[in-house]
Design a protein around this motif. Sequence first.
Motif, PDB file in Angstrom:
ATOM      1  N   HIS B  38       0.850  -1.173   0.000  1.00  0.00           N
ATOM      2  CA  HIS B  38       0.000   0.000   0.000  1.00  0.00           C
ATOM      3  C   HIS B  38       0.901   1.244   0.000  1.00  0.00           C
ATOM      4  N   CYS B  63      -2.251  -1.202 -10.687  1.00  0.00           N
ATOM      5  CA  CYS B  63      -2.380  -0.427  -9.455  1.00  0.00           C
ATOM      6  C   CYS B  63      -3.855  -0.081  -9.235  1.00  0.00           C
ATOM      7  N   VAL B  64      -4.286  -0.127  -7.994  1.00  0.00           N
ATOM      8  CA  VAL B  64      -5.655   0.287  -7.674  1.00  0.00           C
ATOM      9  C   VAL B  64      -5.572   1.549  -6.825  1.00  0.00           C
ATOM     10  N   VAL B  65      -6.071   2.646  -7.383  1.00  0.00           N
ATOM     11  CA  VAL B  65      -6.010   3.909  -6.639  1.00  0.00           C
ATOM     12  C   VAL B  65      -7.113   3.909  -5.598  1.00  0.00           C
ATOM     13  N   VAL B  66      -6.701   4.095  -4.351  1.00  0.00           N
ATOM     14  CA  VAL B  66      -7.654   4.040  -3.243  1.00  0.00           C
ATOM     15  C   VAL B  66      -8.256   5.410  -2.995  1.00  0.00           C
ATOM     16  N   ARG B  67      -7.382   6.419  -3.066  1.00  0.00           N
ATOM     17  CA  ARG B  67      -7.822   7.745  -2.670  1.00  0.00           C
ATOM     18  C   ARG B  67      -7.027   8.725  -3.500  1.00  0.00           C
ATOM     19  N   GLU B  68      -7.659   9.755  -3.965  1.00  0.00           N
ATOM     20  CA  GLU B  68      -6.927  10.728  -4.764  1.00  0.00           C
ATOM     21  C   GLU B  68      -7.324  12.124  -4.306  1.00  0.00           C
ATOM     22  N   TRP B  82      -1.900  11.038  -3.761  1.00  0.00           N
ATOM     23  CA  TRP B  82      -2.868   9.956  -3.883  1.00  0.00           C
ATOM     24  C   TRP B  82      -2.312   8.731  -3.169  1.00  0.00           C
ATOM     25  N   SER B  83      -3.201   7.749  -2.913  1.00  0.00           N
ATOM     26  CA  SER B  83      -2.683   6.505  -2.365  1.00  0.00           C
ATOM     27  C   SER B  83      -3.241   5.351  -3.176  1.00  0.00           C
ATOM     28  N   PHE B  84      -2.463   4.292  -3.261  1.00  0.00           N
ATOM     29  CA  PHE B  84      -2.856   3.186  -4.133  1.00  0.00           C
ATOM     30  C   PHE B  84      -2.268   1.884  -3.613  1.00  0.00           C
ATOM     31  N   THR B  85      -2.764   0.790  -4.141  1.00  0.00           N
ATOM     32  CA  THR B  85      -2.200  -0.522  -3.793  1.00  0.00           C
ATOM     33  C   THR B  85      -1.711  -1.181  -5.075  1.00  0.00           C
ATOM     34  N   HIS B  86      -0.750  -2.059  -4.898  1.00  0.00           N
ATOM     35  CA  HIS B  86      -0.237  -2.821  -6.032  1.00  0.00           C
ATOM     36  C   HIS B  86       0.011  -4.237  -5.546  1.00  0.00           C
TER      37      HIS B  86
END
Lengths: 202, 329, 186
Positions: B38, B63-68, B82-86
Amino acid sequence: MKHGPRALLATAACSSLAPTASAHLVSTELGPFYDGAAHPLVTPEDLLVILALATLAALRGAEGGRRALVGLCAAWTVATAASFAWGAPLSAPPLLVAGLLVALGLACAVNRAPSPRVLLALGIAVGVLHGLENGSAARAADGVWLSTLGIASGVFVVATLTTACGVHLERRGAAIALRVAGSWLAAIGLLFAGWQLAGPAG
Amino acid sequence: MTPRNVLITLLVLLFAPLARAHELRPAYLVLRETTENHFDGSWKVPARDNRRLGLYVRLPDDCVVVRELSGAFVDDAYVERWSFTHPAGLVDATIRIDGLRETLTDVLVRIERLDGSTQVERLSPERPEVVVRGALTKLQVAGTYTDLGVRHILGGVDHLLFVLGLLFLVRGRAMLFKTITAFTVAHSIALAIATFGYVNVPPALVNTLVALSILFLGPELVREQRGETSLTIERPWLVAFAFGLLHGLGFASGLTQLGLPHSEVPLALLSFNVGVELGQLGFVAVLLALGVALGELQVRFGPRMRRLPAYVVGSLGAFWLCVGLSALI
Amino acid sequence: MLHTIDLLALAALHETSGAGGFGSGFLHPLTGADHALAMIAVGLWGAQLGKPAVALLPVAFPLAMTLGAFVGFSGVELGAVEICIALSAILLGLVVMLETRPPLWLALLLVAGFAIFHGYAHGTELPEGEDGLRYSIGFVLSTGLLHAVGITLGLVHRHAWGRKLMRGLGGGVCIAGCWFLWSALR
């Protein structure tokens, strides 16, 4: 030349027009000073002409070497700076470079080095020609004054070391090595000229 | 123009403008791993008058962007977060900067992992993407940090100027060898101590002290020119050692900024130090070769010219001292 | 343009840039055995003749050779080039074998004459789309180095056995030249 808003806008404009931005200085990734300093080392046109002048001047011993060196370095620095400052789009035609190589190399091969005074003038001429070229070639790079400084330092180091090498050989009675070097340089110039005139690349 | 005048001009040209900062600013991309796989990202692009450079980060497709958070202009930059998961924690994933190819800007990318390791890359128009690496092999660590060390010393004008001053101060080969060795040993020790955290001096203070060491060499060089003597002139290695400790602290703050890998800290430190030595030896070699060459060309310097290095070293030292002091205050 | 080059890779720059201009220029004089042998023979002969020829021949040869290449570029037909090159190898091998000592000007003229043909042959078979200057540097450097090989081999000349060896080498070049001539005529 300042990188104010105008430069930024210019960069933005460049990105919108999307041409391939090509900085002509080689990148050492060590910043503009080192990019400039590496330039005379990795640009054959510059390196060869420095070598040719150094070899020829060395036939006249330390005094000839000094004169040529002073003329070359001073003129090269000033011309590069001037070219940066005025932004004149100048570039030395390849045939001129080739002719210069042939002339300097031949004079060296036949052991007819001009007097130190003429060597000084030759150094200035070569310096102006190549300095103007360097200045316009490198304008795309950032940190122009640092690159100019780098180019000046690079030319100074390369020219001083090669000239001193030549003078050392000359003093040791190995002037013939200089003449051989001169003939090779002239040969390179001649071949290059032939290439330009009618070679496969046009 | 006599050779002397030209040399004066060249030397002044050589040192005067080096204090100036880089003018065309790079963009920054920082990706920080907050929990497993994350990441928090921040993207800072140079901007002026509410116009930003057209540079955009393209994260890998998986990548899945969680919050931008929407971007905003901050001072002379445009900042996005932004925050994202991979799924694979970005290992071997490619991050591209769209639009970089069309500009002259560089982009600094810094990836910080949970285990504390970092990867720092400089992207350029010719290389607009980076492949995120997993754990580094030993060889990669050694290579990367040697390279960083060379870059650090070659970019550190203050360190090089100090070495230059020492070179002018020292007479004779044996003394030169001793002095350079003392400097090397001292800054290696200080670098190690500071990196392992036994000593912690604020970088601003270190910079100021390094400037002081350069300023110190100025008067000593003048003394040497006048034929006077002092402790420094008789035992330059002593001074080299003492100030070498300071310079080592400077290298350490450079290394800390670059980030150390979580594992292999000693190897990275050693490689960085080797890189610094290589760069320094290269600099010394070029200067010595130039000295021999000028001798071969029988260039003779007048008394004024011979005093020039002292004044250049001294005044730049004083200048940097002022800058450092003002930063401290 | 070249932009992302590591400082350490700068030394290798000539090879990596210009689409092999330097490399193909450097290899070109080495590709034909007839060329290479003739150039080594020039070096050997120079070593036999001693000073000042040992230095003057390598001065004259590259210049004459590029002059030939120049002619080759410009599209002038010299004709019978292969035969002349084979003949040059035979003759140069022969003079080395016999340790012939003509006057300096004659030796220079002979070598320069052959060099023009060698250069001509190279000038007519240049590759397309290379960096001209880098190609030229490689070309002249390898020509010069071939001479250096000959002259270095010639260092054995001060020994009695060395002189015999050199004459033997000359004979070898001569025989090889005959073979080249035969294949050129066929």
